[in-house]
Write an enzyme that holds these catalytic residues in place. Structure first.
Site, mmCIF file in Angstrom:
data_model
loop_
_atom_site.group_PDB
_atom_site.id
_atom_site.type_symbol
_atom_site.label_atom_id
_atom_site.label_comp_id
_atom_site.label_asym_id
_atom_site.label_seq_id
_atom_site.Cartn_x
_atom_site.Cartn_y
_atom_site.Cartn_z
ATOM 1 N N THR A 127 32.435 -62.682 -38.084
ATOM 2 C CA THR A 127 32.785 -64.200 -38.826
ATOM 3 C C THR A 127 32.581 -63.969 -40.138
ATOM 4 O OG1 THR A 127 31.689 -64.987 -36.606
ATOM 5 C CG2 THR A 127 32.025 -66.571 -38.560
ATOM 6 N N ALA B 192 36.525 -73.471 -35.163
ATOM 7 C CA ALA B 192 36.237 -73.436 -33.917
ATOM 8 C C ALA B 192 34.773 -73.913 -33.684
ATOM 9 C CB ALA B 192 36.701 -72.266 -33.201
ATOM 10 N N LEU C 255 29.952 -81.918 -24.145
ATOM 11 C CA LEU C 255 29.472 -83.190 -24.130
ATOM 12 C C LEU C 255 27.855 -83.329 -23.226
ATOM 13 C CD1 LEU C 255 32.906 -85.154 -23.503
ATOM 14 C CD2 LEU C 255 31.340 -84.666 -25.718
ATOM 15 N N CYS D 23 25.292 -68.838 -34.903
ATOM 16 C CA CYS D 23 26.583 -69.164 -35.161
ATOM 17 C C CYS D 23 26.793 -70.580 -36.087
ATOM 18 C CB CYS D 23 27.262 -69.098 -33.906
ATOM 19 S SG CYS D 23 27.505 -67.676 -33.374
#
Length: 637
Positions: A226, A317, A362, A372
């Site tokens: 990343t 994302a 949720l 992350c």
């Protein structure tokens, strides 16, 4: 260390990857001061936020497993591939790509002991099913014959030769590779410009230099970490500097594996993202990587874009997933204050039925942790600041503020429910890993809550996690900054019974199935082979997994770890194996928590603060517990 050139030089500042409107990235020989000249955005308002408790030190562990002989599949007409790339045809993977090199460029992964662990039964990463994936590729397999009622003929599984090698000889691996994957740490900078927010790309720089100095002509370089936008361009600049007369293609291929379910994500990814330069050679390189994945990933799930979009998509994302968690946690606070039966789980169920939203991410809790989300949000916010988009940066930082507020609110309300004092009381903490299914303790939510509780000077805080070792937990506890007297109150337990013995409070901070008090396990997918398959039909590793799942469905209680008998026996560890010794210090009690027994072991009044909403509050209240969950109100602020 065999390859000191691969170790990041942390004494040198990381290069900023943004100069003006994404100008050409600077070479690794230029200083950070020269990167920010006139006309470059250097907002004085950007600095490490005081409300942040620290950011994770590393990116998530990445692992790569070899696969059987790879044969490209022709893409269907409706797959998500650009017309230009598709028009180039599918290069023959067997002719062009025979060696893939994954580079772990940090001390931990290049440490000889880590490599030894990868070559043993003690893998350095805890993921369900990971050893089962590694062993066939690393050790090879035996030839076996399998008979099932569904099959007209026995299935012959031929012996497989090893094609996955773990070694410290990085230079040799690079020189032999057709594709080099760069999988390194990109932690948040702790010092200098952008400290607390900007990604430290020094490991990427170090790896790029080593690759540039040793890669064969035409090698495809793939950034797997990343990374900030512009990293592929920085790698390209490094290659050009060291090999000015040769051309290399750099691709972006971020991983979307989720810790705890990484093996399943690897085998059945929802998408594979490949970013390339929008040139003929860039498209051809992307086609090569696409066909590697097409050996087991449906072509319609392989998305090809440009490198900037690919790099940005990974950050976005993670930030949008974190945003959903913070959003539902904000709703949980409202539910608790409203009272009158308002339940955040009911709200989640209702809004999750909306096809535009969906039910994932949720579930309210004490917040998100791990290496992350927080790091990537800070990285994206820093990017927005550099582009003079302060409102955008503040928006994403608000996601982190809600996350910190949620965990602080949880700790405060424990203290308030216990009459404002924890002195003389024992607190049991069930769960320390940042999520279930992993031993990753980096930036765990639990450690922040434990720190807040330790400041109240309780008699003891007893921690149990079924996946983490005592050493891993204590290392993280020490790093959070507890004082000597506070640290003395921390105890790591080998089982849940020890942790709850004499406790006044149980805090559930990780959503392990063990804590629900129910049977652990789930259904397996059956073998989906053609019942008329002949004994000469070739079977892929994916089909073999399905075959094993079919057998598990029939003989759950007696099934061995290797039901097909195809794995070669592993060598026994030496008597002085440090990993075997360290296993004795892990909290690997896998028994489900018996809440009836917990009630008998605890002091009265017995409190359960469920930070993950995993227990059944009605059942526990029937056992005499006082139960408080997230978003289950009423709690006093």
């Amino acid at each position: 260390m065999d390859n000191p050139s691969l170790v990041p030089d942390i004494s040198r500042p990381a290069l900023p990857l943004l100069h003006g409107q994404f100008a050409r990235s600077l070479s690794s020989t230029q200083s950070i001061a020269s990167a920010f000249g006139p006309g470059t955005s250097t907002p004085s308002s950007w600095k490490a936020s005081n409300w942040l408790r620290g950011t994770p030190d590393t990116s998530p562990p990445s692992s790569g497993a070899g696969s059987p002989e790879l044969k490209p599949k022709p893409p269907p007409e409706d797959c998500g591939i650009s017309p230009v790339l598709e028009s180039l045809g599918a290069p023959e993977v067997d002719d062009r790509v025979k060696n893939i090199c994954f580079i772990q460029v940090n001390v931990v992964d290049l440490n000889e002991q880590r490599v030894v662990a990868w070559n043993s039964a003690h893998l350095p990463i805890h993921e369900d099913g990971l050893l089962k994936v590694v062993r066939p590729a690393r050790d090879g397999t035996l030839s076996v014959s399998i008979s099932l009622p569904e099959l007209e003929h026995p299935v012959e599984l031929v012996a497989r030769q090893p094609n996955l090698v773990f070694s410290t000889d990085v230079v040799r691996a690079i020189r032999e590779a057709d594709i080099v994957f760069i999988c390194v740490n990109t932690p948040t900078k702790l010092h200098g410009l952008g400290a607390g927010s900007m990604a430290d790309v020094s490991a990427i720089e170090s790896a790029s230099r080593t690759v540039a100095q040793n890669a064969r002509k035409g090698t495809i370089i793939v950034e797997k970490s990343t990374v900030p936008c512009g990293t592929a361009r920085m790698i390209q600049d490094t290659l050009c500097y060291h090999r000015p007369d040769e051309t290399f293609e750099v691709l972006s291929n971020p991983e979307f594996l989720s810790e705890g379910t990484a093996v399943e994500n690897l085998m059945n990814p929802d998408r594979i993202l490949i970013g390339s330069a929008q040139t003929l050679s860039g498209f051809r390189a992307a086609a090569v990587l696409r066909d590697l994945y097409a050996a087991w990933v449906p072509p319609e799930r392989i998305v090809t874009v440009n490198t900037f979009s690919s790099e940005l998509a990974k950050l976005v994302a993670n930030t949008m997933l974190a945003q959903r968690i913070s959003s539902i946690n904000a709703v949980s606070a409202i539910c608790e204050e409203i009272g009158h039966g308002a339940d955040v789980d009911d709200v989640s169920l209702a809004i999750g039925k909306d096809a535009r939203l969906g039910p994932k991410f949720l579930q309210a809790g004490v917040g998100f942790g791990g290496s992350c989300f927080e790091k990537d949000i800070l990285n994206l916010a820093y990017l927005a600041r550099e582009l003079h988009l302060d409102i955008v940066a503040d928006y994403w930082l608000g996601v982190l503020r809600i996350n910190e507020y949620q965990r602080q609110r949880f700790a405060r309300k424990i203290v308030r429910e216990l009459n404002g004092s924890l002195r003389g009381k024992k607190i049991a903490v069930l769960g320390f890993a940042f999520k279930d299914g992993t031993n990753d303790t980096r930036n765990s939510i639990a450690v922040h809550i434990i720190k807040d509780l330790a400041e109240e000077m309780p008699q003891e805080i007893a921690i149990f996690d079924p996946g983490c070792s005592s050493a891993e937990i204590m290392d993280e506890v020490r790093n959070v900054g507890l004082g000597p007297s506070q640290a003395e109150s921390i105890k790591i337990c080998s089982n849940w019974r020890e942790s709850v013995q004499g406790a006044s409070v149980v805090c559930v901070l990780t959503q392990w199935k063990h804590f629900r008090g129910c049977r652990i396990g789930g259904p397996q997918e059956p073998f989906a082979a053609d019942s008329k398959a002949s004994n000469t039909t070739a079977i892929t590793e994916m089909q073999i997994r399905g075959l094993e799942a079919t057998l598990r469905g029939r003989e759950v209680s007696t099934l061995p770890e290797d039901p097909l008998g195809r794995l070669k026996p592993m060598s026994e560890c030496p008597k002085d194996c440090t990993s075997c010794r360290s296993d004795t210090g892990t909290t690997h009690d896998t028994d489900a928590v018996d809440w009836v027994e917990v009630a008998a072991l605890m002091k009265e009044p017995r409190w359960v603060f469920d930070g993950r909403n995993v227990v059944n509050p009605v059942e526990l209240q029937g056992l005499g517990f006082r139960v408080r969950g997230i978003g289950k109100g009423p709690w006093v602020t």
